[in-house]
Structures are given as structure tokens and as C-alpha cells.
Design an enzyme around this catalytic site. Structure first.
Site, PDB file in Angstrom:
ATOM      1  N   HIS A  68      -2.417  -4.550  -2.316  1.00  0.00           N
ATOM      2  CA  HIS A  68      -1.576  -3.352  -2.367  1.00  0.00           C
ATOM      3  C   HIS A  68      -0.597  -3.412  -3.536  1.00  0.00           C
ATOM      4  O   HIS A  68      -0.078  -4.477  -3.847  1.00  0.00           O
ATOM      5  CB  HIS A  68      -0.817  -3.172  -1.046  1.00  0.00           C
ATOM      6  CG  HIS A  68      -1.713  -2.711   0.055  1.00  0.00           C
ATOM      7  ND1 HIS A  68      -2.602  -3.558   0.680  1.00  0.00           N
ATOM      8  CD2 HIS A  68      -1.871  -1.502   0.615  1.00  0.00           C
ATOM      9  CE1 HIS A  68      -3.273  -2.868   1.586  1.00  0.00           C
ATOM     10  NE2 HIS A  68      -2.855  -1.625   1.564  1.00  0.00           N
ATOM     11  N   GLN A  85       2.206   7.593  -2.723  1.00  0.00           N
ATOM     12  CA  GLN A  85       3.526   7.325  -3.293  1.00  0.00           C
ATOM     13  C   GLN A  85       4.143   8.598  -3.869  1.00  0.00           C
ATOM     14  O   GLN A  85       5.348   8.810  -3.749  1.00  0.00           O
ATOM     15  CB  GLN A  85       3.440   6.222  -4.365  1.00  0.00           C
ATOM     16  CG  GLN A  85       3.166   4.867  -3.741  1.00  0.00           C
ATOM     17  CD  GLN A  85       3.469   3.712  -4.667  1.00  0.00           C
ATOM     18  OE1 GLN A  85       4.273   3.822  -5.587  1.00  0.00           O
ATOM     19  NE2 GLN A  85       2.835   2.586  -4.420  1.00  0.00           N
TER      20      GLN A  85
END
Length: 170
Positions: A68, A85
Site C-alpha cells: 500500500h 485518496q
């Protein structure tokens, strides 16, 4: 979007193409899950994938966590990570916010040896930053488990975006 029926009738290669990215840069989970076809629901597929992770070695779990990206960093990410995001406002940080995230990420990485992971859907940049500030005080075992739980949440969101729930018949 795909149906569970489409997944069940897909070839091994097609199955991995469809759900191989559910867990960040970890198609090995989809490869193992494919062997358990057919699935009756998204939930059953999800539980199978979680079970695969849970029953994997500590090294495999750590590799999954490390796959990640660091939140807020402007690095190469998967399309799913970019969209997640962006939805939380992490692609639009002010220079000061960016500096704060980078500094806290650095401290977090130094302490735990893996990136801070949180399912950002439904959260804003302040909530994410506050969670990071709180979690940096965790012990490593707790934070490792918390990171995995957050990965499972992310995977569930991604599955729900790709797979249409089975129609309810009466």
C-alpha cells in the site's frame, strides 16, 4: 461491473483480471480464491479472500501491508488508490498539510516498518490525519492487526464497486 455469475463462469485468467487488484498489488489472493468457485455472493467471495490472507504467513501479510502507498504521498499508485485518496482530499493537500502528512508518515514508517493504512472512503483529510496521530501510539502487534482490518475494509469497498450484488428472488 460484473455479476457473481460472470465471475463464477470466468476462466482463471479472467477471474484474476477482474478481482486481482482488490487487494493492492496482491493478485495471489485472487489466484487462491479462484480455486474456491463458485461463489453464491460478494460476501462469500470477500470472506474467502479474507480467509486466504488470515491463513497466510506473517511474511505474506507484511508484504500485503507494504504493497500500500503512503497516504498523501505523490507517488505511483494504482488507479483505485488514486481515486480513493482523491475522494478524501489527499491529492489536494496544501503545502503545510503535505509536510505534516509526510512527517507523520515518516515517523510511522520508522516505528512500524510499514505504511499507515486506513480505508479513506467517507473520511476527510483531517479525520485521516487525526487517526494517524492516534494510531502512531499503538504497539506494533495492535497496529499490524489494525492495518489488516483496514485493508479488508478497502477490499470490501473495491469488491462492491466491481461486482453487482446477486438479485434477490422470491
Amino acid at each position: 461491473m460484473y455479476t457473481i455469475e460472470t465471475l463464477n463462469s470466468s476462466s482463471s485468467k479472467q477471474f484474476i483480471e477482474i478481482v486481482g487488484g482488490i487487494f493492492e498489488h496482491s493478485p495471489w489472493i485472487a489466484e487462491k480464491a479462484e480455486k474456491a468457485k463458485p461463489f453464491t455472493s460478494i460476501e462469500q467471495l470477500f470472506q474467502k479472500m479474507v480467509s486466504i490472507v488470515e491463513n497466510s504467513s506473517l511474511e505474506k501479510k507484511l508484504k500485503l501491508i507494504k504493497a500500500h502507498p503512503n497516504l498523501g504521498e505523490r507517488v505511483a499508485m494504482t488507479t483505485d488508490s488514486i481515486n480513493e485518496q482523491k475522494g478524501a482530499g489527499l491529492q489536494d493537500l496544501t503545502p503545510e498539510e503535505y509536510g505534516n502528512f509526510i512527517n507523520l508518515n515518516k515517523r510511522y514508517m520508522e516505528k512500524f516498518g510499514f505504511p499507515f493504512i486506513i480505508a479513506v472512503r467517507g473520511k476527510n483529510k483531517e479525520q485521516i490525519y487525526d487517526a494517524m496521530k492516534a494510531r502512531i501510539d499503538h504497539e506494533i502487534d495492535l497496529e499490524f492487526q489494525t492495518a489488516l482490518k483496514e485493508i479488508y475494509k478497502i477490499a470490501k469497498f473495491r469488491l462492491e464497486e466491481k461486482i453487482i450484488p446477486a438479485a434477490v428472488t422470491e
